[in-house]
Design a protein around this motif. Structure first.
Motif, short mmCIF file in Angstrom:
data_model
loop_
_atom_site.label_atom_id
_atom_site.label_comp_id
_atom_site.label_asym_id
_atom_site.label_seq_id
_atom_site.Cartn_x
_atom_site.Cartn_y
_atom_site.Cartn_z
N THR A 29 52.34 16.14 -19.72
CA THR A 29 51.02 15.56 -19.35
C THR A 29 50.39 16.09 -18.18
O THR A 29 50.97 16.29 -17.22
CB THR A 29 51.38 14.12 -19.26
N PHE A 30 49.17 16.41 -18.73
CA PHE A 30 48.20 16.97 -17.55
C PHE A 30 47.10 15.87 -17.07
O PHE A 30 46.19 15.72 -18.16
CB PHE A 30 47.68 18.38 -17.98
N GLU A 31 47.35 15.63 -15.94
CA GLU A 31 45.84 14.50 -15.49
C GLU A 31 45.11 15.36 -14.62
O GLU A 31 45.39 15.52 -13.40
CB GLU A 31 46.81 13.47 -14.96
N THR A 32 43.71 15.33 -15.12
CA THR A 32 42.84 16.16 -14.02
C THR A 32 41.86 15.13 -13.66
O THR A 32 41.13 14.70 -14.49
CB THR A 32 42.22 17.36 -14.86
N ALA A 33 41.90 14.60 -12.56
CA ALA A 33 41.00 13.59 -11.95
C ALA A 33 39.97 14.25 -11.13
O ALA A 33 40.21 15.03 -10.21
CB ALA A 33 41.49 12.35 -10.95
#
Lengths: 734, 156
Positions: free
Chosen positions: B26-30
């Protein structure tokens, strides 16, 4: 068809288009503001020069850009500080961070996409298409209304909403077409329908040498700063990376060590078109155009609002005909030719009155004509004429349908044609005449001679009703007011009575606005010019009577000449009015009956009370333009209206010459047309100088004047129809 | 609000041929609250030698703006085939892009790195503004970006 394309879609789209247009108008101010604040790029500066100045302050430049408004920005990442900064093009010093204000950003997004992403972008693109369609259809409608493409600049007559819609529309149409076309192009680009420029596609590799100071790079030294679009710097971590310079001419890759141009891709035609379209749409780099486009856009909310009013009014005018008898078995058939539905209103009144008199009446649009209609006992046709003598919307196909009906009509019913129009147009009721002629060719006898109703005159309509009733053998009262006008109260301030001795009492009546009952301040008159009409509604009646105005608002009084007519409800009322007595009145503009601009001579011709507006023109002639008045009365001793005032105008040169004719004077009575015939050489001379002729008075007088004038103008190679069509012969006839 | 893309097809080179050899990542870019138009954000992978291996996701649909994602543009050549089928809308200020996909086991702890380039209209271009190794030690840890990325978290 055209109206259907323009009307309802315009109403539906008004709100969305208003959002796009208002935001566009606001954004249009930006280029002008930017121009006022952004420092100019000095001539002779090179890209290398500025880059060196900026590089002295920022070790980690990623790109220098020239915005479309001309301001320069630099994006930098110096490790400890990063951001986008505005830069003085002359010195390279920082002018503070570059930031598009939140307001501008939101307005831009509203303009582009209603703040709704790609769906909104698509809607805005379709909006541009709709704006284009509305602009084109609106222009065509206006041209048709005014009498052809060549007549587009003629004065627009009608209600305030019609005039605002038409005037603003034709002022704004060029801007709106340009904005919507360029907007469409940009929208097509956004959605990938227009191919993007590829730039340099082949891989470019740097020499790999140690980077030289940016100010020394040859390819940048030879690039003028004024032409810069963007200079992106090579990635410092990648020795194979190069400078990319974008200018209006194209894209260049430049070696960071040698300063040599490694590759060049010239701007394609498509790119140049894209640039031009962007400039034309945003006004960035063309601030004056931007402001003009913004003004055009600012007209859209007004066009929307007036358009909705016009549409609603047309809808409301569509009659709800109660108890419409079926076509088969009807003894009377009414066929209606209407453009804006006002003729339907008259037809509805006629239908109701005939039904009340016991007839079985069927009413239909002229376009629906069929054999069933022609089997009735009588056919009544009420039709307007559109523009330059064309058929109105609901009668477009009448003549062709009639021609296709069998040669001999089944019943050949007697026909009465009633034409509605405006006497000021050169082709007054021409379509009605064509219809009457076509039916006569088909063998239909005349129930009544064709009659013309001028400017929705309720009186003329009622008169025709009486004539029709006489033929049908019963009373027929047609009381129809096209649009109940909003009246203002006025008070009689003074009156002069003439002509009693010769049996034609004519009163000059002067009205003032009543004083404010609380403050006692003088009241304000409505706005009018001499030659406009005042509608007066006599007490106990709904139908207004119209009188030509002899004064303008500037004179501080509303002045009319009223001849007492036997049994005339309104003239009796006005003649009996005592000073201080009140009337209810409204103004109807009459822009066609007005002197042209300029200093060419005016020939004013009138008889009896028709002198009113002519005297008003003379009174307003402070500039001393040549004005020649021909006027006919009955007796110099009794009904010489404005005698003293005219003498004073002659002395003050407001009036150049005055020729009078009195029909009952003992020594050789004469009429005004006799004076005209006798003065032929002088009148020809005036017409050669471009004179305009203005005629005001009764119909018989006007016809006699026409007959007298034809031989006057013919030797000049002119005729009255030609003069009429170019506004040099205008009439106000009653 | 989060953009959750439960199963995403990244460039073929990166996706595990069979599920047995794969791991869900999972790649989470905030993004920060930078207060501007939607940001173009691209996630892509380089190998131990720094060579481009493939793109995971392109947030932003208009190809004409891709040149502002300059590291990705240079590494990938900017070809449309690189992002075919893995393109979505740009990411608004303060929003988070979350993508989940199956990566081959062999890519973990093998020197591969995830790069993020970002760009905003009238703002900054941020090539490789955050680079996170595909390593077990980095899993679940937020890495701050130097531009518009508040944090990039890779979890597997």
């Amino acid at each position: 068809m055209l109206r259907r394309l323009h009307g309802l879609p315009g109403v539906v789209l008004a709100l969305g288009l208003t959002v796009v247009a208002v935001t566009g108008a606001v954004l249009s101010l930006q280029p002008a503001l930017d121009r006022a604040t952004a420092p100019m790029v000095p001539a002779g500066t090179s890209v290398a020069g500025l880059a060196a100045q900026v590089a002295a302050r920022h070790p980690g430049i990623s790109a220098i850009r020239q915005r479309p408004d001309g301001s320069l920005t630099v994006a930098f990442d110096d490790g400890d500080a990063r951001g986008v900064e505005r830069v003085d093009p002359a010195t390279g010093t920082g002018l503070g961070p570059y930031q598009v204000s939140e307001t501008t950003r939101v307005i831009t997004s509203l303009h582009r996409s209603f703040l709704a992403g790609d769906a909104g972008r698509a809607a805005a693109g379709l909006g541009a298409l709709a704006m284009l369609a509305l602009s084109v259809s609106g222009t065509l409608l206006l041209a048709r209304r005014l009498g052809g493409a060549g007549a587009l600049l003629r004065p627009i007559r009608g209600t305030p909403a019609q005039r605002w819609h038409g005037e603003l529309g034709r002022l704004a149409v060029a801007g709106l077409v340009l904005s919507s076309l360029t907007g469409l192009w940009m929208s097509a680009g956004t959605f990938g329908f227009i191919p993007e420029a590829q730039g340099i596609t082949s891989p470019v590799t740097a020499s790999g040498g140690a980077p030289a100071p940016v100010g020394t790079l040859a390819a940048l030294r030879s690039a003028p700063l004024a032409e810069l679009r963007e200079l992106s710097f090579p990635d410092p971590a990648d020795p194979t990376d190069v400078f990319t310079l974008r200018t209006a001419a194209g894209e260049t890759r430049i070696d960071a060590a040698t300063g040599a141009a490694l590759a060049f891709a010239p701007a394609t035609t498509l790119e140049q078109i894209n640039d031009l379209v962007r400039t034309l749409h945003t006004g960035r780099g063309a601030w004056l155009l931007g402001l003009l486009l913004g003004l055009a856009s600012a007209a859209v909310p007004v066009l929307g609002a007036t358009g909705i009013m016009l549409w609603a009014r047309r809808r409301a005018a569509r009659p709800r005909v109660a108890a419409n008898a079926p076509a088969r078995g009807a003894d009377t058939v009414i066929l209606v030719g209407s453009e804006g539905n006002s003729t339907w209103g008259f037809a509805g009144t006629l239908h109701a009155a005939l039904t009340a008199a016991g007839h079985r009446v069927h009413i239909a649009a002229m376009n629906d004509v069929g054999t069933a209609h022609l089997a009735a006992d009588r056919l009544l046709i009420l039709t307007a004429t559109y523009g330059e003598g064309y058929a109105p919307a609901s009668a477009k196909s009448f003549l062709s349908r009639l021609a296709r009906l069998p040669g001999r009509l089944p019943g050949r019913p007697p026909v009465a044609v009633l034409g509605f129009g405006d006497r000021n147009f050169p082709h007054f009721c021409r379509f009605a005449q064509e219809v009457a002629d076509a039916l006569e060719t088909k063998g239909c006898p005349r129930l009544l001679p064709m009659k013309r109703v001028d400017r929705r005159s309720s009186q003329e309509f009622a008169q025709w009703g009486q004539d029709l009733g006489a033929v049908l053998g019963h009373d027929l009262t047609l009381s129809h007011v096209a649009e109940p006008p909003k009246t203002v109260p006025l008070m009689l301030a003074g009156r002069e009575l003439y002509g009693e001795a010769v049996g034609t009492p004519v009163a000059i009546l002067r009205f003032e606005a009543p004083r404010d009952p609380r403050t006692g301040a003088p009241g304000r008159l409505p706005s009018f010019e001499a030659g406009d009409l005042v509608g007066i509604v006599p007490p106990g009646d709904t139908m207004p009577r119209f009188y030509s105005l002899a004064s303008s608002t500037r004179d501080g009084v509303l002045e009319i000449c009223v001849r007492l007519r036997e049994g005339g409800l309104c003239s009796t009322f006005l003649h009996a009015l005592a000073p201080g007595g009140a009337i209810n009145a409204f103004i109807r503009e009459n822009p066609a009956f007005r002197p042209t601009e300029g200093r060419t001579p005016l020939i004013l011709i009138g008889a009896g009370a028709g002198i009113g507006p002519l005297a008003g023109f003379v009174r307003a002639n402070a500039a001393g333009r040549p004005m020649h008045l021909y006027w006919g009365g009955r007796s110099a001793a009794s009904d010489f209206l404005y005698e003293h005032e005219l003498a004073q105008h002659l002395a003050e040169r407001r009036l150049t010459s005055l020729k009078t004719a009195f029909s009952r004077d003992v020594e050789g009575g004469a009429y005004v047309q006799d004076r005209i015939a006798a003065d032929a050489p002088r009148l020809r001379e005036l017409l050669k100088q471009g004179a305009q002729i203005l005629v005001c008075g009764g119909r018989d007088m006007a016809e006699a004047v026409t007959r007298a004038l034809e031989p006057v103008v013919r030797p000049l190679g002119l005729d009255l129809a030609t003069l009429k069509s170019c506004g040099r012969y205008v009439e106000d006839v009653y | 609000m989060k953009f959750v893309l439960p199963a995403v097809a990244a460039t073929a080179a990166l996706v595990a041929p069979t599920l047995a050899e794969a791991r869900q990542v999972t790649f989470e870019t905030a993004l920060k609250r930078y207060g501007g138009n939607g940001a173009y954000v691209v996630l892509y992978v380089t190998d131990a030698a720094g060579a481009y291996k493939g793109t995971l996701w392109m947030a932003g649909g208009k190809a004409k703006y891709y040149r502002h994602l300059s590291d990705w543009q240079r590494a990938s050549g900017g070809r449309a085939t690189e992002i075919d089928g893995i393109t979505g809308a740009s990411i608004g200020s303060g929003k988070t892009l979350k993508i989940t996909l199956d990566l081959a086991d062999a890519m973990i702890d093998a020197g591969y790195k995830v790069h993020v380039d970002t760009s905003v209209e009238d703002g900054m271009d941020n090539p490789s503004e955050v680079v996170v190794p595909l390593a077990a030690t980095a899993s679940g840890k937020p890495f701050a970006g130097k531009g518009y990325v508040k944090s990039l978290t890779v979890t597997f």
